[in-house]
Write an enzyme that holds these catalytic residues in place. Structure first.
Site, mmCIF file in Angstrom:
data_model
loop_
_atom_site.group_PDB
_atom_site.id
_atom_site.type_symbol
_atom_site.label_atom_id
_atom_site.label_comp_id
_atom_site.label_asym_id
_atom_site.label_seq_id
_atom_site.Cartn_x
_atom_site.Cartn_y
_atom_site.Cartn_z
ATOM 1 N N SER A 63 0.774 -1.340 -0.059
ATOM 2 C CA SER A 63 0.064 0.075 -0.021
ATOM 3 C C SER A 63 0.988 1.280 0.127
ATOM 4 O O SER A 63 2.007 1.392 0.437
ATOM 5 C CB SER A 63 -1.136 0.152 1.206
ATOM 6 O OG SER A 63 -1.533 1.123 1.250
ATOM 7 N N TYR A 71 -1.670 -0.671 10.472
ATOM 8 C CA TYR A 71 -1.838 -0.982 8.976
ATOM 9 C C TYR A 71 -0.517 -0.676 8.288
ATOM 10 O O TYR A 71 -0.052 -1.529 7.540
ATOM 11 C CB TYR A 71 -3.384 -0.537 8.475
ATOM 12 C CG TYR A 71 -3.391 -0.538 7.047
ATOM 13 C CD1 TYR A 71 -3.610 -1.799 6.639
ATOM 14 C CD2 TYR A 71 -3.008 0.318 6.201
ATOM 15 C CE1 TYR A 71 -4.251 -1.979 5.223
ATOM 16 C CE2 TYR A 71 -3.259 0.036 4.676
ATOM 17 C CZ TYR A 71 -3.701 -1.013 4.267
ATOM 18 O OH TYR A 71 -4.015 -1.212 2.836
#
Ligand code: NAP
Length: 250
Positions: A145, A159
């Site tokens: 990501s 995350y």
């Protein structure tokens, strides 16, 4: 057993994984659609692929669980053939929070689901693909990501850090298996229209951030799928240990 290529896509019932499974199937791969608990969308996608003449199976397996990962890969061995492409895509997000409010339980859940899962699936793929172990090679594409670069302050550093680990896994494993016929690459999507933002507690998150994205829009799952497909294809045959950012300029 046929000689067609076999792709395992983790977390493929919805979002980026579903788009990726569809694209691989359209390009002649036998596809394994893995999901964790929502069988409805996974089975619907499988039906869509089969109606169009594609070959696929759905396999429920929690990829953070070692036994379930082993079962996922052995099911594919038996029903589709040896895996030639692994797309490590399954991932989770918890609600937006500052670090001082995060419990150990939350942090560990994120790390097991987003990191341990990728390691376990890479392990099973390498065992089957490595030409040092009698395999014929293969490709692994990890879905990381843009958060691994931004760190996601005030939202979900846990995350973001899990995705940082995926970047490091990509670098290390790509070098470890570079002369064993296996390429390992990574895509780093930015803000993509999927259900994941709802899990973070803000379904309209992309609208809030849109003006800060140089291209002034969020991305579609299909735009990530195309990049994954290219990295898995022979067209990127000399690429390993690389990162493709799909974040509209972020
Ligand atoms: P999504 O729409 O929330 O879908 C997640 C998928 O992963 C679902 O199919 C879910 O299964 C599956 N899953 C979650 N945990 C699993 C587990 N332990 N075992 C097996 N399957 C599991 O997510 P997405 O937005 O498409 O995200 C896909 C990947 O892209 C993730 O790695 C995410 O971090 C990354 N990413 C997304 C964005 C974005 O803006 N959307 C940006 C950057 C990176 P069920 O359907 O059964 O729940």
């Amino acid at each position: 057993m046929t000689t067609e290529k076999v792709a395992i896509i983790t977390g493929a019932g919805r979002g980026i994984g579903a788009s990726t499974a569809k694209l691989f199937a359209e390009n002649g791969y036998a596809v394994c659609i893995n999901y964790k608990s929502r069988s409805g969308p996974a089975n619907e996608l499988a039906r869509e692929i089969i109606v169009k003449g594609g070959r696929c199976i759905t396999v429920q397996a929690d990829v953070s669980n070692e036994e379930e990962v082993n079962r996922l890969f052995s099911t594919v061995d038996g029903e589709l053939g040896t895996v030639s492409v692994l797309v490590n895509n399954a991932g989770i997000l918890k609600s937006q929070s500052r670090l001082e409010d995060m419990t150990a339980e939350r942090i560990n859940t994120i790390l097991i689901n987003n990191i341990t899962s990728y390691f376990l699936c890479c392990r099973e793929a390498v065992k089957r693909m490595s030409n040092k172990r009698g395999g014929v090679g293969g490709v692994i594409v990890n879905v990381s990501s843009a958060a691994s670069r931004s760190g996601s302050p005030n939202e979900y550093i846990d995350y973001a850090a899990s995705k940082g680990a995926i970047d490091t896994l990509t670098t290390g494993l790509s070098l470890e298996v570079a002369d064993e016929g296996i390429r390992v690459n990574c895509v780093r999507p930015g803000l993509i229209y999927t259900d994941m933002h709802t899990d973070g507690g803000e379904p309209e998150r992309i609208e809030r951030f849109k003006s800060k994205i140089p291209m002034k829009r969020g991305g579609q799952p299909s735009e990530v799928a195309e990049a994954i497909y290219w990295l898995a294809s022979e067209k990127s045959s000399f690429s390993t240990g690389n990162f493709l950012d799909l974040a509209g300029g972020l």
